[in-house]
Write a protein that holds these residues in place. Structure first.
Motif, PDB file in Angstrom:
ATOM      1  N   LEU A  19       0.775  -1.085   0.118  1.00  0.00           N
ATOM      2  CA  LEU A  19       0.078  -0.104  -0.035  1.00  0.00           C
ATOM      3  C   LEU A  19       0.859   1.266   0.192  1.00  0.00           C
ATOM      4  O   LEU A  19       1.836   1.206   0.624  1.00  0.00           O
ATOM      5  CB  LEU A  19      -0.735   0.131   1.171  1.00  0.00           C
ATOM      6  CG  LEU A  19      -2.024  -1.080   1.280  1.00  0.00           C
ATOM      7  CD1 LEU A  19      -2.863  -0.949   2.574  1.00  0.00           C
ATOM      8  CD2 LEU A  19      -2.968  -0.973   0.325  1.00  0.00           C
ATOM      9  N   PRO A  20       0.142   2.528  -0.531  1.00  0.00           N
ATOM     10  CA  PRO A  20       1.008   3.704  -0.438  1.00  0.00           C
ATOM     11  C   PRO A  20       0.823   4.197   0.916  1.00  0.00           C
ATOM     12  O   PRO A  20       0.121   3.656   1.521  1.00  0.00           O
ATOM     13  CB  PRO A  20       0.463   4.374  -1.429  1.00  0.00           C
ATOM     14  CG  PRO A  20      -0.905   4.082  -1.753  1.00  0.00           C
ATOM     15  CD  PRO A  20      -0.797   2.368  -1.417  1.00  0.00           C
ATOM     16  N   SER A  21       1.619   5.396   1.080  1.00  0.00           N
ATOM     17  CA  SER A  21       1.257   6.056   2.475  1.00  0.00           C
ATOM     18  C   SER A  21      -0.057   6.512   2.334  1.00  0.00           C
ATOM     19  O   SER A  21      -0.840   6.761   1.495  1.00  0.00           O
ATOM     20  CB  SER A  21       2.292   7.038   2.532  1.00  0.00           C
ATOM     21  OG  SER A  21       2.079   7.973   1.429  1.00  0.00           O
ATOM     22  N   ARG A  22      -0.701   6.648   3.726  1.00  0.00           N
ATOM     23  CA  ARG A  22      -1.970   7.275   3.945  1.00  0.00           C
ATOM     24  C   ARG A  22      -3.050   6.426   3.709  1.00  0.00           C
ATOM     25  O   ARG A  22      -4.276   6.901   3.627  1.00  0.00           O
ATOM     26  CB  ARG A  22      -1.977   8.645   3.338  1.00  0.00           C
ATOM     27  CG  ARG A  22      -0.884   9.702   3.658  1.00  0.00           C
ATOM     28  CD  ARG A  22      -1.290  10.984   3.355  1.00  0.00           C
ATOM     29  NE  ARG A  22      -2.098  11.772   4.117  1.00  0.00           N
ATOM     30  CZ  ARG A  22      -1.830  12.311   5.135  1.00  0.00           C
ATOM     31  NH1 ARG A  22      -0.675  12.445   5.654  1.00  0.00           N
ATOM     32  NH2 ARG A  22      -2.650  13.143   6.059  1.00  0.00           N
ATOM     33  N   VAL A  23      -2.820   5.111   3.177  1.00  0.00           N
ATOM     34  CA  VAL A  23      -3.782   4.249   2.954  1.00  0.00           C
ATOM     35  C   VAL A  23      -3.884   3.106   3.918  1.00  0.00           C
ATOM     36  O   VAL A  23      -2.811   2.328   3.994  1.00  0.00           O
ATOM     37  CB  VAL A  23      -3.615   3.783   1.346  1.00  0.00           C
ATOM     38  CG1 VAL A  23      -4.785   2.482   1.121  1.00  0.00           C
ATOM     39  CG2 VAL A  23      -3.954   4.671   0.424  1.00  0.00           C
TER      40      VAL A  23
ATOM     41  N   PRO B 237     -10.173   4.488   1.287  1.00  0.00           N
ATOM     42  CA  PRO B 237      -9.774   5.772   0.572  1.00  0.00           C
ATOM     43  C   PRO B 237      -8.529   6.286   1.333  1.00  0.00           C
ATOM     44  O   PRO B 237      -8.363   6.190   2.538  1.00  0.00           O
ATOM     45  CB  PRO B 237     -10.793   6.772   0.611  1.00  0.00           C
ATOM     46  CG  PRO B 237     -12.120   5.696   0.620  1.00  0.00           C
ATOM     47  CD  PRO B 237     -11.677   4.724   1.601  1.00  0.00           C
ATOM     48  N   PRO B 238      -7.687   6.976   0.554  1.00  0.00           N
ATOM     49  CA  PRO B 238      -6.339   7.705   1.561  1.00  0.00           C
ATOM     50  C   PRO B 238      -6.925   8.643   2.489  1.00  0.00           C
ATOM     51  O   PRO B 238      -7.843   9.320   2.284  1.00  0.00           O
ATOM     52  CB  PRO B 238      -5.548   8.457   0.199  1.00  0.00           C
ATOM     53  CG  PRO B 238      -6.114   7.711  -0.993  1.00  0.00           C
ATOM     54  CD  PRO B 238      -7.604   7.201  -0.849  1.00  0.00           C
ATOM     55  N   ILE B 239      -6.062   8.672   3.568  1.00  0.00           N
ATOM     56  CA  ILE B 239      -6.260   9.760   4.446  1.00  0.00           C
ATOM     57  C   ILE B 239      -6.034  11.106   4.148  1.00  0.00           C
ATOM     58  O   ILE B 239      -5.185  11.224   3.312  1.00  0.00           O
ATOM     59  CB  ILE B 239      -5.635   9.306   5.769  1.00  0.00           C
ATOM     60  CG1 ILE B 239      -5.827   8.165   6.248  1.00  0.00           C
ATOM     61  CG2 ILE B 239      -5.686  10.488   6.708  1.00  0.00           C
ATOM     62  CD1 ILE B 239      -4.703   7.716   7.412  1.00  0.00           C
ATOM     63  N   ASP B 240      -7.179  12.193   4.212  1.00  0.00           N
ATOM     64  CA  ASP B 240      -7.251  13.367   3.541  1.00  0.00           C
ATOM     65  C   ASP B 240      -5.504  13.946   4.052  1.00  0.00           C
ATOM     66  O   ASP B 240      -5.096  13.695   5.181  1.00  0.00           O
ATOM     67  CB  ASP B 240      -8.232  14.098   4.266  1.00  0.00           C
ATOM     68  CG  ASP B 240      -8.391  15.263   3.436  1.00  0.00           C
ATOM     69  OD1 ASP B 240      -7.598  16.578   3.849  1.00  0.00           O
ATOM     70  OD2 ASP B 240      -8.946  15.720   2.568  1.00  0.00           O
ATOM     71  N   PRO B 241      -4.996  14.659   3.158  1.00  0.00           N
ATOM     72  CA  PRO B 241      -3.847  15.176   3.250  1.00  0.00           C
ATOM     73  C   PRO B 241      -3.788  16.289   4.495  1.00  0.00           C
ATOM     74  O   PRO B 241      -2.867  16.517   4.884  1.00  0.00           O
ATOM     75  CB  PRO B 241      -3.494  16.120   1.882  1.00  0.00           C
ATOM     76  CG  PRO B 241      -4.448  15.306   1.020  1.00  0.00           C
ATOM     77  CD  PRO B 241      -5.596  14.617   1.484  1.00  0.00           C
ATOM     78  N   SER B 242      -4.917  16.858   4.663  1.00  0.00           N
ATOM     79  CA  SER B 242      -5.027  17.811   5.799  1.00  0.00           C
ATOM     80  C   SER B 242      -4.882  17.197   7.170  1.00  0.00           C
ATOM     81  O   SER B 242      -4.604  17.817   8.229  1.00  0.00           O
ATOM     82  CB  SER B 242      -6.300  18.457   5.762  1.00  0.00           C
ATOM     83  OG  SER B 242      -7.324  17.599   6.045  1.00  0.00           O
ATOM     84  N   VAL B 243      -5.153  15.794   7.305  1.00  0.00           N
ATOM     85  CA  VAL B 243      -4.628  15.239   8.680  1.00  0.00           C
ATOM     86  C   VAL B 243      -3.246  14.977   8.701  1.00  0.00           C
ATOM     87  O   VAL B 243      -2.535  14.352   8.063  1.00  0.00           O
ATOM     88  CB  VAL B 243      -5.522  13.919   8.394  1.00  0.00           C
ATOM     89  CG1 VAL B 243      -5.213  13.093   9.875  1.00  0.00           C
ATOM     90  CG2 VAL B 243      -6.873  13.918   8.479  1.00  0.00           C
ATOM     91  N   GLN B 244      -2.634  15.502   9.731  1.00  0.00           N
ATOM     92  CA  GLN B 244      -1.513  15.467  10.001  1.00  0.00           C
ATOM     93  C   GLN B 244      -1.064  14.111  10.663  1.00  0.00           C
ATOM     94  O   GLN B 244      -1.555  13.493  11.834  1.00  0.00           O
ATOM     95  CB  GLN B 244      -0.903  16.288  10.985  1.00  0.00           C
ATOM     96  CG  GLN B 244       0.601  16.399  11.414  1.00  0.00           C
ATOM     97  CD  GLN B 244       0.922  17.738  12.365  1.00  0.00           C
ATOM     98  OE1 GLN B 244       0.053  18.094  13.036  1.00  0.00           O
ATOM     99  NE2 GLN B 244       2.437  18.133  12.259  1.00  0.00           N
ATOM    100  N   LEU B 245      -0.028  13.481   9.996  1.00  0.00           N
ATOM    101  CA  LEU B 245       0.543  12.059  10.620  1.00  0.00           C
ATOM    102  C   LEU B 245       1.788  12.046  10.831  1.00  0.00           C
ATOM    103  O   LEU B 245       2.645  12.486   9.847  1.00  0.00           O
ATOM    104  CB  LEU B 245       0.127  10.834   9.244  1.00  0.00           C
ATOM    105  CG  LEU B 245      -1.292  10.730   9.080  1.00  0.00           C
ATOM    106  CD1 LEU B 245      -1.399   9.896   7.978  1.00  0.00           C
ATOM    107  CD2 LEU B 245      -1.852  10.157  10.219  1.00  0.00           C
ATOM    108  N   ILE B 246       2.439  11.757  12.125  1.00  0.00           N
ATOM    109  CA  ILE B 246       3.681  12.055  12.396  1.00  0.00           C
ATOM    110  C   ILE B 246       4.014  10.503  12.584  1.00  0.00           C
ATOM    111  O   ILE B 246       3.758   9.642  13.831  1.00  0.00           O
ATOM    112  CB  ILE B 246       3.781  12.567  13.747  1.00  0.00           C
ATOM    113  CG1 ILE B 246       3.276  14.124  13.506  1.00  0.00           C
ATOM    114  CG2 ILE B 246       5.263  12.898  14.273  1.00  0.00           C
ATOM    115  CD1 ILE B 246       3.145  15.144  14.519  1.00  0.00           C
ATOM    116  N   PRO B 247       5.282   9.854  11.916  1.00  0.00           N
ATOM    117  CA  PRO B 247       5.496   8.606  12.061  1.00  0.00           C
ATOM    118  C   PRO B 247       6.640   8.393  13.176  1.00  0.00           C
ATOM    119  O   PRO B 247       7.168   9.427  13.599  1.00  0.00           O
ATOM    120  CB  PRO B 247       6.221   8.193  10.683  1.00  0.00           C
ATOM    121  CG  PRO B 247       6.733   9.530  10.221  1.00  0.00           C
ATOM    122  CD  PRO B 247       5.605  10.512  10.467  1.00  0.00           C
TER     123      PRO B 247
END
Length: 351
Positions: free
Chosen positions: A103-107, A168-178
């Motif tokens: 999977l790509p990021s945010r999915v 569906p991909p997580i919206d880009p507006s949602v901040q994700l910190i790995p």
């Protein structure tokens, strides 16, 4: 049995707080194969269910993931071999990780259906069981993967497939910190699966009692629960001819990497109920061999401490083959449905 009227028994549940951590959703900022790499490198914490049982990831690449588990006496079921549900428990981890690896990021994704065929029993003794997953198909909505579960002698013990739903991909507006820094030490000699397993019953009356009598002996406390049930927290709460009920509190120890109850635990619980339903119809000295299971996961289960109830019922029971189903409820919600096939071996000399 009505879950609303069932008193939750927590005396068998581990008294200490759950260990491990939840890596999502922050980890979803990375492509899937890098997420798995974070677990391998210790940058992401092992989830509580891994700290409880010892299941762990040992290899990952795009379209492939391998998990391992030590076949200690903790993994034993009522027949004295590694519980077939444990093979599905391990296989489920490899299958979902195999899909994540591509999977790509945010999915994100979730397991919708799992099927396992059991090929031969696995003995305990601390040897390693491995589950190697391979991706078969992936699109924007669905993924299909297969898994090969092997024992320490590299014999194929089980084979399975899984259908996963892709979100569906997580919206880009949602901040994700790995995670960036290495996680704290993931293993401790006091982790539950590393403790001394329970001693087996002395001279268990298995040959002297029929299947239903054995289950009722367990209900009365005259026969101890299988080790895997004691480790996970599963207990038998009702048994009659062709119908049994098992219970399990949805405690934090059973959480997966996402923070919800691990699907492999639901499979183990449901498999136990279906198998015990078959046992309740069997005569004295009958042997049981699990052939296959198929489970549909209907919704995620939060680790809220409420009781899960798995009701197993026999659909068909012949002389040498039985089919049973199990429904898992979490309060008023049906969360999983399983169907399993069992081979029966009548005692020597029976017609």
């Amino acid at each position: 049995m009505d879950s609303a009227n069932l008193t939750i028994d927590t005396s068998h549940v581990l008294p200490e707080p759950a260990r491990g951590g939840v890596a999502y959703p922050g980890l979803a900022a990375l492509p899937g194969v890098e997420q798995l790499g974070a677990f391998l490198a210790g940058r992401a914490p092992a989830p509580p269910v891994a700290r409880l049982t010892g299941r762990r990831i040992i290899e990952a690449s795009v379209g492939s993931a391998t998990y391992a588990l030590s076949a200690t006496d903790w993994m034993l079921g009522p027949e004295g071999f590694v519980h077939p549900g444990v093979l599905a428990f391990l296989g489920d981890a490899s299958l979902i990780a195999t899909v994540i690896s591509a999977l790509p990021s945010r999915v994100l994704c979730t397991t919708a259906e799992l099927s396992m065929t059991f090929l031969h029993p696995v003995s305990s003794g601390g040897s390693e069981i491995t589950a190697h997953g391979q991706l078969l198909h992936l699109d924007a909505q669905m993924a299909l993967a297969e898994v090969y579960v092997r024992d320490a002698h590299d014999r194929l013990a089980a084979h399975g497939t899984s259908r996963c739903s892709v979100f569906p991909p997580i919206d880009p507006s949602v901040q994700l910190i790995p995670p960036g820094e290495p996680a704290a030490s993931e293993r401790s000699i006091s982790d539950p699966y590393l403790r001394e397993p329970p001693a087996p019953d002395r001279d268990p009356p298995r040959r002297a009692l029929d299947g239903l009598e054995l289950l009722r002996a367990q209900l009365r406390g005259e026969l101890s629960r299988p080790p895997i049930d004691q480790l996970i927290g599963i207990r038998l709460v009702a048994a009659e001819q062709g119908r049994v009920v098992f219970a399990l509190p949805a405690i934090p120890w059973l959480r997966n990497e996402w923070g919800s109850l691990y699907g492999g635990v639901l499979t183990l619980l449901a498999k136990s109920a279906a198998a015990a339903a078959v046992q309740s119809t069997a005569g004295r000295g009958t042997g049981f061999t699990a052939l296959d299971v198929n489970i549909n996961f209907l919704r995620a289960v939060p680790a809220d401490g409420r009781e899960l109830l798995a009701t197993g019922m026999v659909l068909h029971c012949g002389k040498r083959l039985a089919i049973a189903t199990a429904e898992v409820m979490h309060g008023e919600d049906r969360v999983a449905v399983l169907t399993g096939t069992t081979a029966l071996t009548p005692p020597a000399g029976s017609a």
